[in-house]
Structure formats: C-alpha cells, structure tokens
Scaffold this active site. Structure first.
Site, mmCIF file in Angstrom:
data_model
loop_
_atom_site.group_PDB
_atom_site.id
_atom_site.type_symbol
_atom_site.label_atom_id
_atom_site.label_comp_id
_atom_site.label_asym_id
_atom_site.label_seq_id
_atom_site.Cartn_x
_atom_site.Cartn_y
_atom_site.Cartn_z
ATOM 1 N N CYS A 147 4.814 -6.759 -26.897
ATOM 2 C CA CYS A 147 3.832 -6.140 -25.991
ATOM 3 C C CYS A 147 3.833 -4.618 -26.068
ATOM 4 C CB CYS A 147 4.045 -6.620 -24.558
ATOM 5 S SG CYS A 147 5.518 -5.962 -23.736
ATOM 6 N N HIS A 198 5.882 -5.667 -18.898
ATOM 7 C CA HIS A 198 4.842 -6.028 -19.863
ATOM 8 C C HIS A 198 3.771 -4.940 -19.874
ATOM 9 C CE1 HIS A 198 2.484 -8.647 -22.449
ATOM 10 N NE2 HIS A 198 1.421 -8.420 -21.679
ATOM 11 N N ASP A 210 -3.630 -7.410 -25.119
ATOM 12 C CA ASP A 210 -2.180 -7.337 -25.179
ATOM 13 C C ASP A 210 -1.626 -8.355 -26.168
ATOM 14 O OD1 ASP A 210 -2.732 -9.653 -23.720
ATOM 15 O OD2 ASP A 210 -1.000 -9.422 -22.408
#
Length: 235
Positions: A147, A198, A210
C-alpha cells in the site's frame, strides 16, 4: 473646327470603411467566438448592403486562408462564429461592390490558452496506470506494490514528492486537509486510533486507488472507514 466631344471619365472607386470586433481575443480551446464586420460607404456614410465578406486566418505566416464566406446583409454587417483550434491571426475581407473597392481589416491575434492540468489530476492519472498490479509486501513498483509502496511510487513519479515507505510515516507529510475538503490526488491514510496502517490516493466520489492486501490488485476501491486523515502533497 468642331471640338471633339468630352467623354466623362468613369467615377473612381473608393475604399470601404471596415470595422471588426471579436467577442474575445484570448480563449480556451473549443470556445466559440463571434467575429463581426461592419461596412460603411465613405461617400455617403451609410451602410454597405451588398458584396460578400470572408473570414480568414494566416497560414504559415504567409498565406491567408478563407474559412467562411457570407453575403453582406441589410444591416451592413456580417457575423461569423468560429472555434479556434489554436493560436492564430485572423482578419475579414470585403469583396467590393459598385463604386467601392475590396478591402481587408487588420490582422488580429486570437490566443488559445493551454488548459492547465492540475497536480491532483496528474497524480490520479499516474495511479490509474498501475491498475491491476499485484500486491506484494515491501514492493515499491513499478510492477508490484504494497500500500505505501504504491503511494510512494505514484507521488514521486507524478509530482516529484518523496515519501517514506510506511503508511504511518506518510500521514505526517503534506498539508492536513479536512475530510470535507479532500480533492482528487490527495493522500488518504487509514488509522487504528492514531496509527496509520493503510494508504491510498483519493479518486473522488468516496473512492481511492490503492494496493489493498496480499492476493489483491491495485484498483479503485470504496473508502470503507471513517477513521482516516487527508494529506495534500501537491496544490
């Protein structure tokens, strides 16, 4: 001796009085402008109501090319509409009529402004290029990402912004922006408490781009949590 008869010389033609107006001389590409030419007979000061008018642009700095032709109307004026495809010089010309010669208006430069691409749009465009790339822990691209590796790669590639390779660290970069004011291209960092776990890139409409987790691919995904912060790395 009988004198020779006097023959009257043909009346000399006069130059028309031409004026031209443009609704704008600096426009965005695809914008319509109007070009209006008014014609006056200088002998009478009245409107010329015959002949034709041409709208022309200068090609290669040498040749005038005709794009449109219209007959002069009873109002003594002609209006053209055009959408400039690029910056160019324009003029209108009159064909001439009884007692009046042809003529042309002065050249006028119409500037077509370049549409600036926002940095947010550049960031999102770069993010979209990697749609489908597989998640891999610790990877920073260009074919595999985790991520924060994804956000790190995209911001550097799109706008030259350097980020650390960790979501928790990335939330400390850029300008803090409220959730209600987030824009396309902003960094979104999801948190557990205050810890960033994240990261993604805001795509508008409540979505982010993402690299989600192992076994998943880079793509556009719905924001699933309200516990996140927004950081603007490029204005």
């Amino acid at each position: 001796m009988t004198a020779a008869p006097v023959v009257s010389a043909a009346a000399a033609k006069v130059k028309p009085k031409l004026t031209v107006s443009y609704t704008s001389r600096s426009v965005k590409k695809g914008t319509t402008i109007k070009v209006t030419t008014k014609l006056i007979d200088p002998r009478t000061g009245k409107k010329l109501v015959s002949g034709s008018v041409r709208l022309q642009t200068l090609v290669g700095g040498k040749t005038w090319k005709t794009w449109q032709v219209k007959g002069n109307n009873s109002a003594g004026s002609v209006t053209f509409t055009t959408k400039p495809g690029g910056t160019a010089w324009y003029r209108t010309t009159f064909s001439g009529t009884t007692g009046v010669t042809s003529g042309a208006t002065g050249a006028v430069k119409i500037t077509v402004k370049k549409t600036a691409v926002s940095k947010g749009a550049k960031i999102l465009a770069e993010a979209k290029k990697h749609k489908g790339a597989l998640y891999k822990y610790g990877a920073t691209g260009p074919s595999r990402f985790d991520c924060s590796g994804f956000t790190k790669y995209v911001y550097k590639k799109a706008v030259g912004k350097s980020l650390p390779h960790k979501a928790n660290s990335q939330q400390k970069y850029g300008k803090a922006v409220s959730k209600s004011n987030k824009q396309v291209g902003d960094l979104i960092v999801f948190r557990s408490g205050s810890y960033g776990y994240h990261a993604g890139i805001y795509a508008g409409g409540g979505y982010i781009y993402d690299s989600p987790h192992s076994g998943a691919r880079v793509g556009k995904h719905k924001i699933w949590s309200s516990n996140y912060v927004v950081r603007r790395l490029a204005a």
